[in-house]
Motif scaffolding. Structure first.
Motif, mmCIF file in Angstrom:
data_model
loop_
_atom_site.group_PDB
_atom_site.id
_atom_site.type_symbol
_atom_site.label_atom_id
_atom_site.label_comp_id
_atom_site.label_asym_id
_atom_site.label_seq_id
_atom_site.Cartn_x
_atom_site.Cartn_y
_atom_site.Cartn_z
ATOM 1 N N ASN A 13 0.821 -1.201 0.000
ATOM 2 C CA ASN A 13 0.000 0.000 0.000
ATOM 3 C C ASN A 13 0.861 1.259 0.000
ATOM 4 O OD1 ASN A 13 -2.331 1.492 0.073
ATOM 5 N ND2 ASN A 13 -2.474 1.464 2.293
ATOM 6 N N CYS A 14 1.894 1.288 0.855
ATOM 7 C CA CYS A 14 2.757 2.474 0.946
ATOM 8 C C CYS A 14 4.149 2.214 0.381
ATOM 9 C CB CYS A 14 2.873 2.923 2.389
ATOM 10 S SG CYS A 14 3.704 1.741 3.470
ATOM 11 N N LEU A 15 4.411 1.023 -0.125
ATOM 12 C CA LEU A 15 5.705 0.626 -0.691
ATOM 13 C C LEU A 15 6.838 0.740 0.308
ATOM 14 C CD1 LEU A 15 5.330 2.221 -4.209
ATOM 15 C CD2 LEU A 15 4.886 -0.128 -3.531
ATOM 16 N N GLY A 16 6.548 0.489 1.590
ATOM 17 C CA GLY A 16 7.573 0.486 2.627
ATOM 18 C C GLY A 16 7.920 1.849 3.177
ATOM 19 N N LYS A 17 7.238 2.924 2.740
ATOM 20 C CA LYS A 17 7.535 4.268 3.241
ATOM 21 C C LYS A 17 6.861 4.524 4.576
ATOM 22 C CE LYS A 17 5.942 6.377 -0.304
ATOM 23 N NZ LYS A 17 5.509 7.401 -1.259
ATOM 24 N N SER A 18 5.915 3.710 4.974
ATOM 25 C CA SER A 18 5.138 3.777 6.216
ATOM 26 C C SER A 18 4.175 4.959 6.256
ATOM 27 C CB SER A 18 6.039 3.781 7.455
ATOM 28 O OG SER A 18 6.699 5.019 7.600
ATOM 29 N N HIS A 19 4.032 5.673 5.141
ATOM 30 C CA HIS A 19 3.043 6.747 5.066
ATOM 31 C C HIS A 19 2.586 6.906 3.622
ATOM 32 C CE1 HIS A 19 6.898 8.763 4.214
ATOM 33 N NE2 HIS A 19 6.196 9.475 3.362
ATOM 34 N N ASN A 20 1.436 7.491 3.467
ATOM 35 C CA ASN A 20 0.888 7.777 2.147
ATOM 36 C C ASN A 20 0.779 9.280 1.983
ATOM 37 O OD1 ASN A 20 0.514 5.075 1.489
ATOM 38 N ND2 ASN A 20 -1.483 5.022 2.470
ATOM 39 N N ASP A 21 1.100 9.769 0.813
ATOM 40 C CA ASP A 21 0.949 11.187 0.542
ATOM 41 C C ASP A 21 -0.530 11.519 0.443
ATOM 42 O OD1 ASP A 21 3.641 11.644 0.488
ATOM 43 O OD2 ASP A 21 3.819 11.325 -1.673
ATOM 44 N N LEU A 22 -0.903 12.643 1.016
ATOM 45 C CA LEU A 22 -2.292 13.063 1.000
ATOM 46 C C LEU A 22 -2.766 13.315 -0.426
ATOM 47 C CD1 LEU A 22 -4.541 13.591 2.973
ATOM 48 C CD2 LEU A 22 -3.835 15.969 3.081
ATOM 49 N N LYS A 23 -1.896 13.862 -1.259
ATOM 50 C CA LYS A 23 -2.251 14.123 -2.649
ATOM 51 C C LYS A 23 -2.541 12.817 -3.387
ATOM 52 C CE LYS A 23 -0.480 16.279 -6.860
ATOM 53 N NZ LYS A 23 -0.777 15.157 -7.716
#
Length: 134
Positions: A100-110
């Protein structure tokens, strides 16, 4: 006899200094790129949302082997012998990177807003199609 008792010494020293300079330049550019990426992440931080799939970790337990590193597999439809094999999804690491986040642990709001807009338009076209059929 020649004046220089070690004729290859100057060539070896020149090569070593050249390779050392190349290594130091590549190391400096890698650190510079990392610093730029970190600055961009800090600027983007107010506009990110913690990933709900991995709860902000970036990884979760492998869904295929449930963290056992092996799966039971047989090449036959009605197996006589079941062989334990290394999990092809996590490759024996027991965890897999969040898709879902590709390992970044966060999703961009945009990105999330774009996804919601895409889903809303898809749902709207689907409802328009079903109303035309009725």
């Amino acid at each position: 006899m020649s004046d220089n008792p070690h004729p290859l010494r100057s060539i070896v020293l020149a090569t070593a200094s050249f390779l050392g300079a190349l290594y130091s330049i590549s190391l400096a550019s890698a650190h510079f790129n990392r610093a730029i990426r970190d600055c961009k992440d800090v600027k983007r931080r107010p506009y990110v949302v913690t990933c709900t799939a991995c709860k902000g970790h970036g990884f979760y337990i492998c869904k295929l082997c449930q963290g056992n590193t092996t799966i039971e597999w047989s090449p036959l439809y009605d197996p006589v012998v079941i062989n334990p094999c290394l999990c092809p999804t996590c490759e024996g690491n027991r965890v897999q990177r969040c898709l879902n986040c590709l390992g970044k642990s966060h999703n961009d709001l945009k990105e999330m807003l774009d996804l919601l807009l895409f889903q809303a338009t898809k749902l709207e076209t689907l409802t328009l199609r079903t109303t035309r059929l009725v």
